[in-house]
Design an enzyme around this catalytic site. Sequence first.
Site, PDB file in Angstrom:
ATOM      1  N   LYS A  14       0.835  -1.216   0.000  1.00  0.00           N
ATOM      2  CA  LYS A  14       0.000   0.000   0.000  1.00  0.00           C
ATOM      3  C   LYS A  14       0.865   1.260   0.000  1.00  0.00           C
ATOM      4  O   LYS A  14       0.666   2.166  -0.789  1.00  0.00           O
ATOM      5  CB  LYS A  14      -0.911   0.045   1.251  1.00  0.00           C
ATOM      6  CG  LYS A  14      -1.879  -1.107   1.365  1.00  0.00           C
ATOM      7  CD  LYS A  14      -2.796  -0.950   2.567  1.00  0.00           C
ATOM      8  CE  LYS A  14      -2.082  -0.993   3.913  1.00  0.00           C
ATOM      9  NZ  LYS A  14      -1.426  -2.268   4.216  1.00  0.00           N
ATOM     10  N   ARG A 155      10.794  -1.841  11.369  1.00  0.00           N
ATOM     11  CA  ARG A 155       9.686  -1.349  12.176  1.00  0.00           C
ATOM     12  C   ARG A 155       9.432  -2.300  13.347  1.00  0.00           C
ATOM     13  O   ARG A 155       9.574  -3.499  13.203  1.00  0.00           O
ATOM     14  CB  ARG A 155       8.420  -1.267  11.306  1.00  0.00           C
ATOM     15  CG  ARG A 155       8.115   0.155  10.898  1.00  0.00           C
ATOM     16  CD  ARG A 155       7.042   0.227   9.872  1.00  0.00           C
ATOM     17  NE  ARG A 155       5.778  -0.396  10.235  1.00  0.00           N
ATOM     18  CZ  ARG A 155       4.691  -0.371   9.463  1.00  0.00           C
ATOM     19  NH1 ARG A 155       4.720   0.249   8.308  1.00  0.00           N
ATOM     20  NH2 ARG A 155       3.576  -0.968   9.839  1.00  0.00           N
TER      21      ARG A 155
HETATM   22  P1  AP5 Z   1       4.861  -1.678   1.943  1.00  0.00           P
HETATM   23  O1  AP5 Z   1       4.603  -0.803   0.788  1.00  0.00           O
HETATM   24  O2  AP5 Z   1       5.605  -1.135   3.092  1.00  0.00           O
HETATM   25  O3  AP5 Z   1       3.476  -2.379   2.395  1.00  0.00           O
HETATM   26  P2  AP5 Z   1       2.237  -1.802   3.224  1.00  0.00           P
HETATM   27  O4  AP5 Z   1       1.018  -2.431   2.642  1.00  0.00           O
HETATM   28  O5  AP5 Z   1       2.290  -0.318   3.285  1.00  0.00           O
HETATM   29  O6  AP5 Z   1       2.532  -2.478   4.618  1.00  0.00           O
HETATM   30  P3  AP5 Z   1       2.384  -1.882   6.099  1.00  0.00           P
HETATM   31  O7  AP5 Z   1       3.078  -2.838   6.998  1.00  0.00           O
HETATM   32  O8  AP5 Z   1       2.765  -0.457   6.136  1.00  0.00           O
HETATM   33  O9  AP5 Z   1       0.848  -2.030   6.296  1.00  0.00           O
HETATM   34  P4  AP5 Z   1       0.095  -1.986   7.613  1.00  0.00           P
HETATM   35  O10 AP5 Z   1      -1.287  -1.788   7.127  1.00  0.00           O
HETATM   36  O11 AP5 Z   1       0.305  -3.152   8.484  1.00  0.00           O
HETATM   37  O12 AP5 Z   1       0.772  -0.774   8.415  1.00  0.00           O
HETATM   38  P5  AP5 Z   1       0.351   0.732   8.646  1.00  0.00           P
HETATM   39  O13 AP5 Z   1       1.573   1.523   8.731  1.00  0.00           O
HETATM   40  O14 AP5 Z   1      -0.708   1.128   7.713  1.00  0.00           O
HETATM   41  O15 AP5 Z   1       5.613  -2.993   1.407  1.00  0.00           O
HETATM   42  C1  AP5 Z   1       6.036  -4.017   2.293  1.00  0.00           C
HETATM   43  C2  AP5 Z   1       7.409  -4.559   1.871  1.00  0.00           C
HETATM   44  O16 AP5 Z   1       7.307  -5.248   0.644  1.00  0.00           O
HETATM   45  C3  AP5 Z   1       8.472  -3.477   1.646  1.00  0.00           C
HETATM   46  O17 AP5 Z   1       9.709  -3.988   2.043  1.00  0.00           O
HETATM   47  C4  AP5 Z   1       8.423  -3.228   0.128  1.00  0.00           C
HETATM   48  O18 AP5 Z   1       9.675  -2.776  -0.393  1.00  0.00           O
HETATM   49  C5  AP5 Z   1       8.079  -4.619  -0.395  1.00  0.00           C
HETATM   50  N1  AP5 Z   1       7.225  -4.603  -1.570  1.00  0.00           N
HETATM   51  C6  AP5 Z   1       6.192  -3.753  -1.857  1.00  0.00           C
HETATM   52  N2  AP5 Z   1       5.592  -4.078  -3.013  1.00  0.00           N
HETATM   53  C7  AP5 Z   1       6.245  -5.190  -3.488  1.00  0.00           C
HETATM   54  C8  AP5 Z   1       6.092  -6.011  -4.647  1.00  0.00           C
HETATM   55  N3  AP5 Z   1       5.119  -5.769  -5.570  1.00  0.00           N
HETATM   56  N4  AP5 Z   1       6.945  -7.050  -4.795  1.00  0.00           N
HETATM   57  C9  AP5 Z   1       7.928  -7.313  -3.873  1.00  0.00           C
HETATM   58  N5  AP5 Z   1       8.125  -6.558  -2.759  1.00  0.00           N
HETATM   59  C10 AP5 Z   1       7.287  -5.511  -2.570  1.00  0.00           C
HETATM   60  O19 AP5 Z   1      -0.295   0.640  10.112  1.00  0.00           O
HETATM   61  C11 AP5 Z   1       0.502   0.302  11.219  1.00  0.00           C
HETATM   62  C12 AP5 Z   1      -0.349   0.317  12.476  1.00  0.00           C
HETATM   63  O20 AP5 Z   1      -0.886   1.639  12.672  1.00  0.00           O
HETATM   64  C13 AP5 Z   1      -1.578  -0.592  12.456  1.00  0.00           C
HETATM   65  O21 AP5 Z   1      -1.250  -1.910  12.854  1.00  0.00           O
HETATM   66  C14 AP5 Z   1      -2.494   0.122  13.455  1.00  0.00           C
HETATM   67  O22 AP5 Z   1      -2.095  -0.144  14.769  1.00  0.00           O
HETATM   68  C15 AP5 Z   1      -2.210   1.599  13.165  1.00  0.00           C
HETATM   69  N6  AP5 Z   1      -3.118   2.141  12.134  1.00  0.00           N
HETATM   70  C16 AP5 Z   1      -2.779   2.647  10.921  1.00  0.00           C
HETATM   71  N7  AP5 Z   1      -3.866   3.039  10.243  1.00  0.00           N
HETATM   72  C17 AP5 Z   1      -4.922   2.779  11.055  1.00  0.00           C
HETATM   73  C18 AP5 Z   1      -6.321   2.943  10.906  1.00  0.00           C
HETATM   74  N8  AP5 Z   1      -6.865   3.445   9.784  1.00  0.00           N
HETATM   75  N9  AP5 Z   1      -7.116   2.566  11.937  1.00  0.00           N
HETATM   76  C19 AP5 Z   1      -6.606   2.075  13.081  1.00  0.00           C
HETATM   77  N10 AP5 Z   1      -5.288   1.870  13.275  1.00  0.00           N
HETATM   78  C20 AP5 Z   1      -4.450   2.223  12.260  1.00  0.00           C
HETATM   79 MG    MG Z   2       2.557   1.081   4.845  1.00  0.00          MG
END
Ligand code: AP5
Ligand code: MG
Length: 208
Positions: A14, A155
């Site tokens: 994402k 992270r």
């Molecule tokens: P990356 O692009 O980092 O993936 P991502 O989907 O952004 O993963 P996140 O871990 O950030 O998602 P998340 O939803 O768990 O965390 P968030 O920060 O939103 O890619 C991942 C890896 O793969 C990277 O190394 C990248 O280089 C690689 N990659 C990417 N695309 C690829 C491809 N096509 N092929 C190969 N490799 C690839 O949320 C964190 C925490 O915040 C949550 O757990 C929650 O506690 C809180 N939070 C955030 N938003 C909310 C909300 N709306 N409501 C409540 N709590 C929230």
């Molecule tokens: Mg992310």
Amino acid sequence: MTNIVVLGPPGSGKGTQAELISGRYGWPQVSTGNILRHAIEAKTRLGLEAKACMDRGELVPDGIVDAIVAERIAHADCAKGFILDGFPRDLEQAKALGGIAPIGFVFDIHVPDEVVVERLSQRRVCDCGETYHLKYNPPKRGGVCDKCGGKLYQREDDAEKTIRHRLEVYHKQTEPLIKYYGKKGVLVRIDGTRDIDAVLEEICSHLG
Ligand code: AP5
Ligand code: MG
Ligand code: ZN
């Protein structure tokens, strides 16, 4: 005005895709995860409230994130469109969003759980917002950010046990949004297992 939601499990890409779409079209990336991590770093009250939930891999309460997003998308730079990365994450948030902004596209980046674990356990990030993967998107110099020269790190919620729990939370609370947006006719399913450029091109083919 093009308002986009990027939906998908943790590690589906994402953030990677939201940043690339933003670079190509100029709409700002609005990542609730990044905003919350900045608040933790700055030790604000919001950060303190969010940290315990994030470390456990659980969702931060809806009221907190709804308010963050409402405030952010009211800024002038979002007037022509924005890209939501990591929001909404449950039905309550989707309904709150529906009350404040029309959504044109919801890209559901589909990736199986095992791929998620491999991606997140080898992810490295920089404080400037850049994201790398040791195998699929490595930095030019080991441990150093290409963009700003900063030191890369893992992270806290990328420990395998926490990754598994985040996946459970995703399946239970976030996955129902696929049906919700499907019924609204704005859902586009994207195969997230292809390489980063191929996923980007597929998304952009819908944006014109
Ligand atoms: P990356 O692009 O980092 O993936 P991502 O989907 O952004 O993963 P996140 O871990 O950030 O998602 P998340 O939803 O768990 O965390 P968030 O920060 O939103 O890619 C991942 C890896 O793969 C990277 O190394 C990248 O280089 C690689 N990659 C990417 N695309 C690829 C491809 N096509 N092929 C190969 N490799 C690839 O949320 C964190 C925490 O915040 C949550 O757990 C929650 O506690 C809180 N939070 C955030 N938003 C909310 C909300 N709306 N409501 C409540 N709590 C929230
Ligand atoms: Mg992310
Ligand atoms: Zn950097």
